[in-house]
Design a protein around this motif. Structure first.
Motif, short mmCIF file in Angstrom:
data_model
loop_
_atom_site.label_atom_id
_atom_site.label_comp_id
_atom_site.label_asym_id
_atom_site.label_seq_id
_atom_site.Cartn_x
_atom_site.Cartn_y
_atom_site.Cartn_z
N PHE A 109 11.97 -29.41 -11.00
CA PHE A 109 10.56 -29.84 -10.37
C PHE A 109 9.74 -28.76 -10.58
CE2 PHE A 109 13.33 -29.79 -5.87
CZ PHE A 109 13.81 -30.72 -5.93
N PRO A 110 9.21 -29.52 -10.34
CA PRO A 110 7.59 -28.98 -11.17
C PRO A 110 7.13 -27.70 -10.75
CG PRO A 110 6.63 -30.12 -10.00
CD PRO A 110 8.02 -30.89 -9.70
N TYR B 67 6.62 -27.15 -1.38
CA TYR B 67 7.57 -26.43 -2.13
C TYR B 67 6.86 -24.74 -3.44
CZ TYR B 67 10.45 -25.68 -6.66
OH TYR B 67 11.09 -25.89 -8.17
N SER B 68 7.25 -23.58 -3.08
CA SER B 68 6.80 -22.29 -3.56
C SER B 68 7.46 -21.79 -3.98
CB SER B 68 6.18 -21.88 -2.21
OG SER B 68 5.05 -22.12 -1.56
N TYR B 69 6.60 -20.53 -4.67
CA TYR B 69 7.72 -19.24 -5.57
C TYR B 69 7.55 -18.67 -4.90
CZ TYR B 69 9.84 -16.69 -8.47
OH TYR B 69 10.55 -15.76 -9.77
N TRP B 70 8.82 -17.27 -3.76
CA TRP B 70 8.31 -16.83 -3.56
C TRP B 70 8.48 -15.68 -4.52
CZ3 TRP B 70 11.84 -17.61 2.03
CH2 TRP B 70 10.40 -18.26 2.31
N ASN B 71 7.12 -14.49 -4.32
CA ASN B 71 7.66 -13.57 -5.82
C ASN B 71 8.82 -12.26 -5.27
OD1 ASN B 71 5.38 -14.16 -7.68
ND2 ASN B 71 4.42 -14.06 -6.31
N LEU C 255 2.63 -23.19 -11.64
CA LEU C 255 1.54 -23.70 -12.41
C LEU C 255 1.38 -24.46 -12.21
CD1 LEU C 255 4.11 -22.75 -15.63
CD2 LEU C 255 2.30 -21.49 -14.97
N GLY C 256 1.47 -24.84 -11.83
CA GLY C 256 1.00 -26.43 -10.87
C GLY C 256 2.17 -27.59 -11.37
N GLY C 257 1.89 -29.32 -10.12
CA GLY C 257 2.77 -30.32 -11.02
C GLY C 257 2.19 -31.08 -12.21
N TYR C 258 2.77 -31.93 -12.26
CA TYR C 258 3.07 -32.79 -13.16
C TYR C 258 1.54 -34.35 -12.72
CZ TYR C 258 7.36 -34.01 -12.00
OH TYR C 258 8.35 -34.44 -10.44
N GLY D 148 -2.16 -27.29 -3.40
CA GLY D 148 -2.75 -26.46 -2.41
C GLY D 148 -2.79 -25.02 -2.72
N ASP D 149 -3.46 -24.69 -1.92
CA ASP D 149 -3.61 -23.12 -2.18
C ASP D 149 -2.48 -22.97 -2.86
OD1 ASP D 149 -5.78 -22.75 -0.09
OD2 ASP D 149 -5.94 -23.40 -1.61
N ARG D 150 -1.49 -22.04 -1.66
CA ARG D 150 -0.24 -21.67 -3.05
C ARG D 150 0.74 -23.55 -2.51
NH1 ARG D 150 -2.42 -18.25 0.59
NH2 ARG D 150 -2.08 -18.81 2.45
N GLY D 151 1.92 -22.87 -4.10
CA GLY D 151 2.35 -23.79 -3.96
C GLY D 151 2.28 -25.35 -4.21
N LEU D 152 2.61 -26.00 -3.76
CA LEU D 152 2.93 -27.92 -3.89
C LEU D 152 2.97 -28.46 -3.10
CD1 LEU D 152 4.63 -28.03 -7.37
CD2 LEU D 152 2.09 -27.90 -7.51
N LEU D 153 2.99 -29.58 -2.92
CA LEU D 153 3.52 -30.15 -2.06
C LEU D 153 4.13 -31.69 -2.38
CD1 LEU D 153 3.02 -31.29 1.31
CD2 LEU D 153 0.97 -32.44 0.90
N LEU D 154 5.41 -31.30 -2.62
CA LEU D 154 6.54 -32.76 -2.86
C LEU D 154 6.87 -33.30 -1.88
CD1 LEU D 154 9.21 -30.37 -5.11
CD2 LEU D 154 6.65 -31.90 -5.88
#
Lengths: 152, 152
Positions: free
Chosen positions: A36-37, A70-74, A41-44, A50-56
């Motif tokens: 997944f992107p 789609y997000s990353y939880w620190n 960092l942001g996608g391809y 969006g402000d946080r994460g991506l919309l896949l």
DNA sequence: TATTTCACCTGCGAT
DNA sequence: AATCGCAGGTGAAAT
């Protein structure tokens, strides 16, 4: 979309939490980082950042599009699908032990697909009646899908 | 740090919940509002303000720093120490009925201290052998403390 | 108000 | 022994 053009990426057996009230699906890190992107960092290009994460966006076996945040939880160092996921679980009637499958288009690697299978043979009767192991879409109404187009 | 420079603020006998799986210590409201910086409005310079609540640092009897997230929970109208607290409970081997003590520096009121005492005379033998009622720190390694600095 | 989403947090098992 | 992934949680905000 023929099956030959879909290339399997990975599968995940769903945990009770994945189908429960937490409304999120944990994407195993090794698969997330490989396929997944990056939501950090942001996608391809394809995904809408969006402000946080991506919309896949993922197409299901019926060609309907499902959009998930789609997000990353620190805090837990985990990749997760959040917004939109509970709708998919409910619509596909997924339970713990069922398997969700992620695939991508053979040429267009930015085109993603999602599918799901029942865990055990015991509950496959209705699904296999449709001719393949994927769940049928008889209960999916057009209105269910169009509402998924909503962004953040 | 001589004991004379530490000014006692308040003590709290620990409840089963304070040392259990809720991973939080409820700070009695009257003490919280009298002695600690407001986690809602932000602190008085010393504490590092985060997105929600404060990060409060306390020195223990060995001079080691323990950092806890300090928040106000609107739902229960309570002041609580959350992140970091369970580590302290485990390290000091605290049980329900034991007492946690909060103190501050006599001149520098932003410098906070924490200590703990056993509830009953029965279990004091090893602690008093060190010459004072505070628990010993023989099991506390420097690495345990430095790792507490983590957190956003 | 009820539900969903969100950014956190932690114990524990695997390694 | 220490680290890491993640399953299973939280309170608060958004809807």
């Amino acid at each position: 979309m023929s099956e030959e053009e879909k290339h399997p990426l990975f599968e995940k057996p769903l945990t009770p939490s994945d189908v429960g009230k937490l409304n999120r699906l944990v994407i195993p890190k090794q698969h997330a980082e490989k396929w997944f992107p990056s939501p950090v960092l942001g996608g391809y290009g394809g995904p809408v950042a969006g402000d946080r994460g991506l919309l896949l966006a993922f197409e299901d076996e019926a060609g309907l599009t499902w959009r998930f945040r789609y997000s990353y939880w620190n805090s837990s160092q985990s990749y997760v699908l959040t917004k939109g996921w509970s709708r998919y679980v409910k619509e596909k009637k997924l339970d713990a032990g069922d398997i969700v499958c992620f695939l991508r288009h053979r040429e267009n690697v930015g085109r993603l697909f999602i599918g799901c299978k029942r865990a055990a043979a015991a509950s496959r009767s209705s699904a296999t009646a449709a001719g393949h192991p994927y769940l049928g879409i008889s209960s999916l109404h057009p209105s269910d899908c169009s509402s998924h187009a909503a962004g953040k």
